[in-house]
Design a protein around this motif. Structure first.
Motif, mmCIF file in Angstrom:
data_model
loop_
_atom_site.group_PDB
_atom_site.id
_atom_site.type_symbol
_atom_site.label_atom_id
_atom_site.label_comp_id
_atom_site.label_asym_id
_atom_site.label_seq_id
_atom_site.Cartn_x
_atom_site.Cartn_y
_atom_site.Cartn_z
ATOM 1 N N ASP A 113 7.268 6.532 0.573
ATOM 2 C CA ASP A 113 6.244 5.581 1.063
ATOM 3 C C ASP A 113 6.639 4.157 0.715
ATOM 4 O O ASP A 113 6.526 3.240 1.530
ATOM 5 N N PHE A 114 7.072 3.981 -0.519
ATOM 6 C CA PHE A 114 7.422 2.644 -1.014
ATOM 7 C C PHE A 114 8.556 2.051 -0.184
ATOM 8 O O PHE A 114 8.519 0.889 0.219
ATOM 9 N N ASN A 135 6.632 -2.252 4.402
ATOM 10 C CA ASN A 135 7.345 -3.540 4.487
ATOM 11 C C ASN A 135 6.595 -4.646 3.769
ATOM 12 O O ASN A 135 6.816 -5.821 3.989
ATOM 13 N N GLY A 136 5.693 -4.258 2.881
ATOM 14 C CA GLY A 136 4.934 -5.253 2.128
ATOM 15 C C GLY A 136 3.754 -5.738 2.923
ATOM 16 O O GLY A 136 3.104 -6.642 2.557
ATOM 17 N N ILE A 181 0.845 -1.204 0.000
ATOM 18 C CA ILE A 181 0.000 0.000 0.000
ATOM 19 C C ILE A 181 0.878 1.252 0.000
ATOM 20 O O ILE A 181 1.846 1.338 0.753
ATOM 21 N N ASN A 182 0.512 2.213 -0.842
ATOM 22 C CA ASN A 182 1.267 3.460 -0.948
ATOM 23 C C ASN A 182 0.359 4.623 -0.537
ATOM 24 O O ASN A 182 -0.508 5.051 -1.317
ATOM 25 N N PRO A 221 6.564 1.325 -7.046
ATOM 26 C CA PRO A 221 5.468 1.998 -6.357
ATOM 27 C C PRO A 221 4.191 1.924 -7.205
ATOM 28 O O PRO A 221 4.210 2.309 -8.387
ATOM 29 N N SER A 222 3.111 1.429 -6.614
ATOM 30 C CA SER A 222 1.896 1.144 -7.385
ATOM 31 C C SER A 222 0.664 1.317 -6.527
ATOM 32 O O SER A 222 0.737 1.208 -5.299
ATOM 33 N N ALA A 223 -0.447 1.557 -7.169
ATOM 34 C CA ALA A 223 -1.731 1.561 -6.452
ATOM 35 C C ALA A 223 -2.857 1.267 -7.434
ATOM 36 O O ALA A 223 -2.790 1.651 -8.601
#
Ligand SMILES: [Zn+2]
Ligand SMILES: [Zn+2]
Length: 393
Positions: free
Chosen positions: A387-388, A392-393, A287-288, A327-329
């Motif tokens: 943020d990325f 920590n996943g 989550i970003n 980095p993705s959303a």
């Protein structure tokens, strides 16, 4: 909320192409193709984007039904919209992926209209085979092929019953269990046989015993893919395909280990051998918060209602694997009425109706809006990267 002029221009371009985007999504819905068979769907999108000035690479990343379509305007970051368009066997577009294709293609058209002013690069990437069948998903293979190299941010949407950003989703491991036994006459000399089907059935029952002792978010589900041939031969082979899911990657690995023990114990009990064939691991989406905030702001600028509560998604997506690397959303969009059962013919029917198509266009505008924010403000990309790095996943 005031809308910046660049977005007004991009959104006008999307609305100008609305009829074509709707008919693209409807055509994909009417011609459902399952994972890695999406020849028409991928070709229609790639051709449409080529006609609108995108440089198209197809096949892409070694996959015939993947594509990449990009436009570049000088220096700047690369933002990619990840389109999906695979259907479910026997159901059609029961996950509404035709709408993801329409949204992402539309977002690409919108950003392209202002790219000369923002600079940078916009790509629509066609990612096949999102649904788990018996093979690695499209984005997993594309990642292995290095297809996302040079991309700064990946964005997408998924059909749903509300407009929401994502708080969490579920990772999974998909695997096959194959039991090998020994044939014998089932009545005359069963003592000479070793029953592979018993091995599989005991595994299933061992898993049912395990269920009481796992965290509430864990899901374990499977089907029998081979249960033997005829009742008068002790089955020498039996096979099943299973999935283990959890919101927590550590729990996921632990439960997968326990399920493998369930299979080994069943093999021991039945004097059979078990082969455990890992097929794929789909990771949770990383989550970003900055990207989620930009998605919320764009819903507001567009005047579209947004459920303020981020969604704890029950499902999994190979988008998660991409989000672990870049980095993705993605967000979910109110394409279907509340209460509908997902992966169903009802969702497939709804994926061609006004509610779905309207939300698809609104989603295209939100995706384009977020991309324009990132292309026009380098500081935002710095925050997204921070943020990325923190997550920590
Ligand atoms: Zn699905
Ligand atoms: Zn889906």
């Amino acid at each position: 909320m005031q809308t910046p002029p660049l977005k007004q221009q991009a959104w006008a371009a999307i609305h100008e192409h609305e009829g074509e985007l709707r008919s693209l999504a409807l055509r994909i819905k009417e011609h459902p193709e399952t994972g890695y068979q999406e020849e028409q769907a991928s070709t229609w999108q790639a051709d449409y984007l080529a006609q609108h000035g995108f440089q198209v690479t197809k096949p892409f990343g070694g996959l015939p039904t993947a594509y990449s379509a990009c436009q570049t305007a000088g220096a700047g970051p690369t933002i990619a919209f990840l389109a999906e368009y695979d259907a479910l066997p026997g159901i059609g577009h029961g996950c509404g992926h035709n709408l993801i294709a329409g949204s992402c293609v539309g977002a690409g058209i919108g950003v392209a209209a202002v790219l000369a002013q923002t600079g940078g690069r916009v790509c629509v990437m066609g990612t096949p085979a999102e649904e788990f069948d018996n093979q690695k998903e499209g984005k997993v293979r594309l990642l292995e092929a290095g297809a996302f190299e040079g991309v700064d941010v990946c964005l997408s949407m998924h059909p749903h019953t509300d407009n929401q950003v994502i708080a969490s989703d579920v990772g999974f491991i998909g695997f096959d269990l194959v039991f090998h036994g020994r044939t014998a006459h089932a009545a005359a000399d069963p003592w000479n046989g070793a029953n592979a089907l018993d091995g599989l059935i005991l595994t299933y029952n061992n898993i049912n015993a395990l269920r009481q002792h796992v965290k509430p978010d864990v899901r374990i589900h499977g089907v029998v893919t081979d249960g033997g041939r005829v009742p008068n031969i002790i089955p020498e082979r039996a096979a099943g395909r299973f999935m283990v899911r959890s919101r927590d990657p550590k729990v996921l690995e632990d439960v997968y280990a326990r399920v493998q023990d369930c299979a080994r114990a069943a093999a021991l009990a039945t004097a059979t051998q078990v082969e455990i064939n890992h097929i794929t691991t789909v990771y949770n989406t990383r989550i970003n918060p900055t990207l989620n905030r930009l998605i919320c702001e764009n819903f507001a600028q567009l005047g579209e209602p947004l459920n303020e509560k981020p969604l704890d998604m029950g499902g999994s997506t190979d988008f998660g694997n991409v989000s672990q690397v870049i980095p993705s959303a993605f967000f979910v969009s109110k394409t279907h009425p509340a209460g509908i059962a997902w992966h169903s013919v009802e969702v497939a029917q709804g994926a061609g109706e006004e509610m779905a198509l309207r939300s698809m266009i609104a989603s295209a505008c939100v995706l384009a809006g977020v991309a324009i924010d990132l292309l026009s403000d380098p500081e935002l990309l710095v925050q997204v990267r921070e943020d990325f790095a923190k997550a920590n996943g």
